[in-house]
Design a protein around this motif. Structure first.
Motif, short mmCIF file in Angstrom:
data_model
loop_
_atom_site.label_atom_id
_atom_site.label_comp_id
_atom_site.label_asym_id
_atom_site.label_seq_id
_atom_site.Cartn_x
_atom_site.Cartn_y
_atom_site.Cartn_z
N PHE A 1 1.86 -0.16 17.08
CA PHE A 1 3.09 -0.71 16.49
C PHE A 1 3.07 -2.23 16.56
O PHE A 1 3.55 -2.91 15.66
N LYS B 1 4.14 4.44 -3.05
CA LYS B 1 5.51 4.69 -2.63
C LYS B 1 6.18 5.78 -3.47
O LYS B 1 7.31 5.62 -3.91
N THR C 1 3.76 4.81 11.65
CA THR C 1 5.21 4.66 11.81
C THR C 1 5.61 3.21 11.59
O THR C 1 6.62 2.93 10.96
N LYS C 2 4.78 2.30 12.09
CA LYS C 2 5.08 0.87 11.93
C LYS C 2 5.13 0.51 10.44
O LYS C 2 6.09 -0.10 9.97
N GLY D 1 1.23 5.87 15.51
CA GLY D 1 1.96 4.65 15.83
C GLY D 1 1.91 3.65 14.69
O GLY D 1 2.92 3.12 14.24
N LEU E 1 21.93 -1.17 7.05
CA LEU E 1 21.77 -1.13 5.60
C LEU E 1 22.81 -0.24 4.94
O LEU E 1 23.37 -0.59 3.91
N ASP F 1 2.55 2.81 0.51
CA ASP F 1 2.66 1.65 -0.38
C ASP F 1 1.40 1.38 -1.18
O ASP F 1 1.46 0.77 -2.23
N GLU G 1 9.73 -3.58 -6.29
CA GLU G 1 11.12 -3.75 -5.89
C GLU G 1 11.56 -5.20 -6.11
O GLU G 1 12.64 -5.47 -6.65
N MET H 1 8.07 2.01 8.83
CA MET H 1 9.34 1.37 9.16
C MET H 1 9.63 0.21 8.21
O MET H 1 10.70 0.09 7.67
N ASP H 2 8.59 -0.62 8.00
CA ASP H 2 8.78 -1.78 7.14
C ASP H 2 9.30 -1.36 5.77
O ASP H 2 10.13 -2.02 5.17
N LEU H 3 8.77 -0.23 5.26
CA LEU H 3 9.15 0.18 3.92
C LEU H 3 10.41 1.03 3.93
O LEU H 3 11.15 1.03 2.95
N ALA H 4 10.65 1.72 5.03
CA ALA H 4 11.88 2.53 5.11
C ALA H 4 13.08 1.62 4.95
O ALA H 4 14.04 1.95 4.26
N LEU H 5 12.99 0.44 5.54
CA LEU H 5 14.09 -0.50 5.44
C LEU H 5 14.26 -0.98 4.00
O LEU H 5 15.31 -1.42 3.60
N GLY H 6 13.19 -0.91 3.22
CA GLY H 6 13.28 -1.32 1.83
C GLY H 6 13.71 -0.18 0.92
O GLY H 6 13.68 -0.31 -0.30
N ARG I 1 5.84 -4.65 -1.65
CA ARG I 1 7.15 -4.40 -2.27
C ARG I 1 7.29 -5.12 -3.60
O ARG I 1 8.40 -5.44 -4.03
N ARG J 1 -1.82 5.80 -0.99
CA ARG J 1 -2.64 6.72 -0.21
C ARG J 1 -1.84 7.97 0.13
O ARG J 1 -0.62 7.90 0.29
N LEU K 1 8.70 6.63 6.61
CA LEU K 1 8.90 6.57 8.06
C LEU K 1 9.02 7.98 8.63
O LEU K 1 8.49 8.30 9.68
N ALA L 1 6.92 9.64 11.94
CA ALA L 1 7.79 9.64 13.11
C ALA L 1 8.03 11.07 13.58
O ALA L 1 8.01 11.36 14.77
#
Lengths: 308, 472, 543
Positions: B405, B67, B424-425, B421, A156, B251, C449, B428-433, C446, B254, B439, B443
């Motif tokens: 995960f 978020k 973190t999962k 776990g 990214l 997201d 976004e 991860m999904d939102l960290a990429l966004g 999302r 919470r 994350l 972690a």
């Protein structure tokens, strides 16, 4: 030695048979049907589906039927992917897993051994401290933390690699991030094993003798010390192969690698009896064989081990 | 590194002390082990006291505050809060004692609005969401949006919030100010069309945990509903009633800190209980096998060999998918995998111990086999067992994290028991966004704990049995 | 005398006593009972839980009923629905074709999709009657009568109509928002700098969300499969990409008999299979019989019941007739280019069905030569605008234009790639990285976004979100209780506060659909006071 291998070869089918019995019973006893879907299928059609996959017979009869096919190398049809047999699904998915696994293993060996040798030859040096600290980080950071972090940074932010994807035509740079992610914990473990092995070996008599003979240091290290220090690493490889297979489950999920790992959870969720059973048999056989290979290799490296 | 410390350690011969005392003093000199112990104590206490120390309910969702970055604070709210005279005040407010609750809210008829803007600031497309107060709600994409009196377009949040009235948004024309300012650098202006806005003040007096009187703009009412997204301000007894999220929100809005503390509870509990299960099976099996010796020993170890070859991880996965994700099943499954190594280690210890004189003495004095195994052999191999246990716990935690995960986090009473776990999962999904802190925290918590457990295990090994140093 | 009077008096006392006892008992029976604890069943998913929680809160606030939540894994959830092993359960319905009949037939007695145990003779009759009405405006009136019954007895609690949540790259043109979210690829092209892109850049990458279960149109049933099928095959009719009315496909024209029961299709002379063979009327007869006759297909067709309409087909599909006699099925290939179809009832939306994937033709010689392996890339023969070029399991499926397709001049896309990525987050990241041009769903978490992205397109989707009541067990065997629970739900709050994409409250049981658009009946109002009253009437205590 030969006797040992033979005995292992005899117990191997037993292990696989055991696997088969457990999986077979488990999927059938579990609640939920492979044919239920959000839109109702008329009961008559569902009945026909059961008959087509022989699910209308008693479980022992089904098992004998299935066993007969497995012996002949036929893992039967997939209940979800209707155009494909389990054999085909496995044969078209194992390659990415295999490529990823072997690349990661090779990477782990190269990185781990380099770090381990550097640390082990100069204990308590800066090299030693830094490589051992890094390897501890490697052990404690699970793949599902390193994977996403690598994606955030390299896909990214820097745009060097794709977020996900896999090129079926062979090696491409798509493999870089998943292979690194998968290899890190193993590299770390190998580094520690290597260092410990070296420390132990270096003080042993035959190394002292070699040094006393006036052999040059790198000859001592490469020819004599390494061979002895390699032992713990090799014995680690056996279980590591199994862990790499399970570990790739996560890595395949993160990077959407079209390998076998992802099929596992999915096939159980879909109640795809044929695929679940087939995967267990396949992976089980693979593990048994690989463990055997590692054990034999161990015997060759260390003549002191006797297989009685 | 720990080995290095221990190597130096060994050279200074300490005065003879009891085995445990000596081990403890050695451990205390290992800086990393002590730091690990400190971290683990903090995490352990936090996890044990989780229900009493977490700032907020970890399951409580407020998606409209989702978020948000660390240190975010906002008015305390529920999705819909119904005040009615004579009953307890709604959820976030205290349901005992005497209080005055004041809520300032803004009522309006709203529709979602998206305006696509081209590079030169011209309106490309207008999308007006359904008007849910109308008889026949539907979305529209008008060419012109002319605001009648009493209608406003509101965009942005907090201090950047702008409102436009008596203006026209038209396709192909430049977006009017102040909307144009709010849309700077964006291809789409996400806004809200509002009509009939009015600000109202709800005041509820709570006496002995019940709403005693209720008023809207000083007019008494029997029942008032407040929806979260209408609220401007909440005050309890004259001071602002806010939530502050130290580590931010996830997201669904919470509180991340609370979720991490509760997640640690699950992760550590699984780690400890499953390890204990494996300990009990492994120690009993290994000790009996080693003590019996001969054919029995060989048979028992052969069984262990066969079980070793089974890819248990896959069974655990299939088991959890097919038979539901219960805690008991998870303990049993992981315990069943981990006991094998324990059994081997204990057997090895017992084999070397059983030839010792004190065992011979016990046997001669007529102690039963059971007594010898569990009274003498097992206690004497305790050091090794403790070291191995410390190293098994992180492995189990990692296994659980790995399972969650994959979406197989355990459940209790129909609720997912989030562990580090699964946190973190989802992180991860939102960290990429583009929300990396989601994350980061879980972690970090997971990794630090695994780190600490590994260091402690190494330290313990060095301290208890210097001969074992460096293996693995 | 005295004795008899004593007798009478005694009798009277006895009568009085028993009467008062009876009255007491009767009153005891009427005494309001506390409402039992009920449980909402939903399949494990965060978004379902958010709605279930909101409903539980509303029922607690308005009706003072304690509602628990129970979630189960998907397959177990399906079993519980089928076995009526629930009290209130979440449900959804994706329309198969653009006609109200698709949802109305679900609530008929014994329909496999009913799953509420609700049965109403009058309703069943009305739905049967509607299939005989040929004029849609007239037919809608019958459905409205039926809908009124369903609303009144409330076997389901309608909640909202979904929205399509597409992410579409702005270079993709010829793609139109529509209620079935179906997008024929022959209409799509790629534009660069305001001009049609050169052929080598006419590439569309799409995330299909799953690996297709099969490429055989006869046995396919899911959305990912149908997205692939419209590239590979073409039915007698196909959907207009904008408003979804059936337009000529393989059939260039057709006639419908007076009674609406006989359809005569005229096939176009230039319709060809991808191997060059002409598409003939007997291809259709073969393909359709393949679905109807259970002995012909290796695997049974899950969607076979869409052929129930064809004369003589229903008893064969449902196993009432064991052997299929093709001459008794209402299919007749009069010549290579004329297909006559006789229906059991004048199905008013039969032309829509002809565009459905189960009605697609297959190439007889290929199927017979390769058996189950006929869908492999090396074997497959289709008659659609695209041909299968590459199929890498779990990685991608690639299509190229078919040179033998009758409308090949219209086709502009040079390559279509389908990804089977099941993680919506990964798919969205892939889209944002430019590796994908179209997603048909986005992760709810999302929303903020996504809405800021100019590629995001929301439009009404012919799919409904509702809850089923189990009408066979107390307390929901009482229509008053079901009505009370429905009236205590504020759908507007769910749509605007829980959901985030502009979902529209569903009033009756059927969303607007069909042509001209069907307009539903008002549905039950949001009326907590009325709901409490109904619950009291049903004999429960409500504070």
């Amino acid at each position: 030695m030969l006797k040992y291998i033979l005995r292992r070869l005899v117990t191997a089918p037993l292990v696989i048979f055991l696997l088969l019995v457990i999986t077979f019973t488990m999927v059938r006893v579990a609640p939920g049907s492979p044919f239920s879907s959000e839109k109702a299928t008329p009961p008559e059609i569902q009945e026909r589906q059961r008959a087509f996959y022989h699910l209308d017979k008693s479980i022992p009869v089904q098992f004998i039927y299935y066993l007969g096919n497995v012996v002949r190398g036929d893992l039967g049809p997939s209940l979800k992917y209707k155009d494909l047999t389990v054999n085909e699904i496995i044969s078209r998915h194992w390659l990415p897993s295999f490529v990823l696994g072997t690349t990661a293993m090779a990477l782990a060996l190269v990185m781990g051994m380099t770090a381990g040798i550097l640390a082990g030859l100069k204990p308590n040096s800066r090299w030693d401290y830094s490589s051992m600290t890094i390897s501890m980080v490697g052990i404690t950071l699970p793949a599902f933390v390193t994977g996403p972090l690598l994606v955030v940074v390299f896909s990214l932010k820097l745009g060097w690699f794709r977020v996900s994807g896999w090129d079926a035509n062979g090696f491409s740079k798509d493999i870089v991030l998943p292979a690194i992610t998968l290899s890190l914990p193993y590299a770390a473990r190998i580094a520690r094993l290597m260092r410990a092995g070296l420390l132990e070996v270096v003080n042993q008599d035959y190394i002292r003798t070699a040094r006393a003979k006036g052999l040059r240091e790198h000859v001592v290290v490469l020819r004599h010390a390494l061979k002895g220090a390699l032992l713990p690493v090799v014995s680690f490889l056996g279980p590591a192969v199994a862990f790499i297979i399970t570990g790739s489950l996560v890595v395949e999920t993160i990077f959407q690698v079209p390998g076998l790992g992802r099929q596992f959870t999915q096939s159980a969720l879909n109640r795809d009896y044929g695929l679940t059973q087939g995967l267990v048999v396949f992976v089980g056989t693979l593990l048994v064989v690989l463990n055997l290979v590692v054990d034999v290799a161990y015997g060759f490296l260390d003549p002191r081990i006797r297989y009685d | 590194m720990t080995e290095a410390v221990a190597v130096q350690e060994e050279k200074k011969e300490a005065p003879p002390r009891s085995l445990w005392g000596e081990a403890w003093s050695r451990l205390r000199k290992n800086r990393f082990a002590v730091m690990s112990l400190a971290w683990l104590s903090v995490i352990g206490i936090a996890a044990a006291l989780a229900p009493w120390i977490v700032p907020y309910d970890p399951q409580h969702q407020e998606w409209w505050t989702g978020k948000r970055p660390p240190l975010y604070s906002h008015a305390t709210l529920e999705l819909i809060m119904t005040f009615s005279e004579g009953s307890a005040p709604p959820a976030p407010f205290p349901s005992s004692g005497t209080h005055v609750i004041k809520v300032k809210k803004e009522e309006a008829r709203t529709r979602d609005l998206r305006i696509k803007v081209s590079h030169d600031g011209k309106v490309e497309h207008i999308e007006l969401g359904p008007d849910l107060d109308a008889d026949d709600p539907h979305s529209e994409s008008p060419d012109v949006l002319a605001l009648a009196s009493g209608e406003r377009i509101v965009a942005g949040e907090g201090e950047k919030r702008v409102a436009a009235a008596a203006t026209t948004v038209e396709k192909g024309k430049v977006l009017p100010e102040p909307l144009a300012g709010a849309a700077t650098g964006q291809a789409v202006l996400v806004a809200q069309w509002r009509k009939g806005e009015r600000t109202r003040e709800v005041e509820a007096r709570v006496e002995q945990g019940k709403v005693a009187s209720l008023a809207v703009d000083s007019k008494p009412e029997k029942r008032v509903e407040v929806a979260a997204d209408e609220v401007l301000d909440v005050a309890l007894d004259g001071s602002p009633f806010v939530h502050t999220h130290l580590l931010g929100t996830d997201d669904s809005g919470r509180d991340i800190l609370s979720r991490i503390i509760f997640g640690g509870r699950i992760s550590l509990m699984v780690g400890i209980v499953a390890t204990l299960v494996s300990l009990v099976i492994g120690v009993a099996y290994g000790a009996l096998s080693g003590y019996a010796g001969g054919r029995t020993d060989e048979l028992m170890m052969r069984i262990v060999d066969i079980l070793y070859a089974i890819p248990f991880m896959f069974f655990v996965i299939i088991l959890l998918v097919l038979f539901g994700r219960s805690l008991i099943l998870l303990f049993a499954a992981i315990g069943a995998v981990e006991w094998l190594t324990m059994a081997r280690i204990v057997r090895g210890q017992v084999l070397s111990l059983k030839e010792k004189e004190f065992i011979e003495a016990a046997r001669v004095s007529g102690t039963s086999t059971f007594g010898i195994v569990f009274g003498h052999l097992v206690p004497n191999s305790l050091g090794t067992v403790i070291v191995y246990t410390t190293l098994t716990i992180p492995e189990v935690i990692l296994t659980e994290a790995f399972l969650s995960f994959l979406g197989l986090s355990v459940q209790y009473n129909g609720q997912n028991l989030e562990s580090w776990g699964s946190l973190t999962k989802s992180g991860m999904d939102l960290a990429l966004g583009g929300f990396p802190w989601l994350l980061l925290w879980s972690a970090t918590a997971l990794s630090l704990t695994l780190f600490a457990l590994n260091f402690l295990g190494d330290g313990l090994r060095d301290a208890l049995d210097p001969r074992l140093r460096g293996k693995g | 005398m005295a004795r008899s009077s004593r007798l009478i008096a005694g009798g009277a006392v006895l009568a009085l006593l028993s009467a008062s006892l009876f009255a007491y008992c009767a009153r005891a029976g009427e005494k309001p009972k506390p409402f039992p604890k009920v449980e909402i069943l939903y399949n494990t998913l965060e978004s379902h839980r958010a709605i279930a929680e909101a409903l539980a809160q509303m029922w607690k606030d308005e009706l003072h009923v304690n509602v628990g939540l129970a979630n189960t894994e998907w397959k177990v959830y399906l079993d519980k629905m089928r076995d009526l092993d629930y009290q209130i359960a979440r449900a959804g319905w994706v329309f198969d074709y653009n006609d109200p009949h698709n949802i109305f037939e679900c609530w008929q007695t014994g329909n496999g999709n009913n799953r509420t145990g609700w049965s109403n003779k009058k309703y069943d009759e009305l739905i049967e009657k509607a299939t005989l009405v040929r004029d849609n405006a007239e037919r809608w009136k019958v459905y409205q009568d039926a809908e009124r019954l369903a609303v009144d007895e409330a076997p389901i609690l309608p909640i909202y109509i979904y929205v399509n949540k597409n992410m579409l790259s702005q270079k993709v043109k010829g793609w139109y928002d529509n209620v079935l979210n179906t997008h024929p690829y022959d209409a799509i092209w790629i534009e660069e700098d305001g001009k049609v892109a050169p052929p080598d850049r006419q590439k569309l990458n799409f995330n299909n969300g799953a690996e297709p279960q099969t490429l055989d149109p006869a046995i396919m049933s899911g959305v990912p499969e149908s997205r692939i099928a419209i590239a590979l095959y073409e039915g007698l009719t196909r959907y207009d990409p904008k408003d979804l009315h059936p337009i000529p496909g393989v059939a260039e024209s057709w006639e419908i008999s007076e009674d609406g029961k006989t359809y005569t299709f005229h096939l176009r002379p230039d319709a060809r299979w991808s191997n060059g063979d002409p598409v003939t009327a007997s291809d259709f007869v073969y393909s359709w019989l393949r679905v109807i006759d259970p002995t012909q297909l290796p695997q049974p067709a899950e969607y076979a019941q869409v052929f129930d309409w064809i004369e003589g087909a229903k008893p064969v599909i449902h196993g009432d007739v064991k052997t299929c006699d093709p001459t008794r099925i209402g299919l007749d290939a009069r010549d290579a280019r004329t297909l006559v179809v006789r229906l059991a009832a004048p199905c008013p939306f039969f032309l829509n069905l002809c565009a459905h994937s189960t009605y697609y033709p297959v190439h007889r010689a290929t199927v017979e030569r390769h058996g189950q392996k006929w869908t492999r890339p090396e074997n497959i023969v289709g008659n659609g605008p695209f041909i299968l070029k590459q199929w890498e399991l779990s990685a991608k499926i690639v299509f190229g234009p078919s040179p033998t397709y009758w409308g090949h001049e219209r086709v502009k896309l040079h390559e279509i790639t389908f990804f089977p990525i099941d993680s919506q987050d990964t798919a969205l990241n892939k889209f944002l990285a430019g590796e994908c041009d179209w997603l048909d769903d986005v992760p709810i978490a999302r929303a903020d976004e996504v809405k800021k992205n100019p590629c995001f397109r929301a439009s009404p989707f012919l799919t409904i979100y509702f809850y089923r009541f189990n009408c066979t067990k107390p307390p929901f065997d009482d229509p008053r209780v079901r009505r009370a629970f429905s009236m205590a739900v504020d759908k507007k709050t769910i749509c605007s506060k829980v959901e985030r994409f502009g979902e529209i409250p569903l009033k009756g049981v059927c969303p607007p659909c069909g042509n001209p658009p069907y307009k539903g009946v008002p549905g039950l109002p949001y009326d907590p006071e009325g709901a409490r009253k109904l619950l009291r009437e049903a004999g429960y205590e409500v504070p």
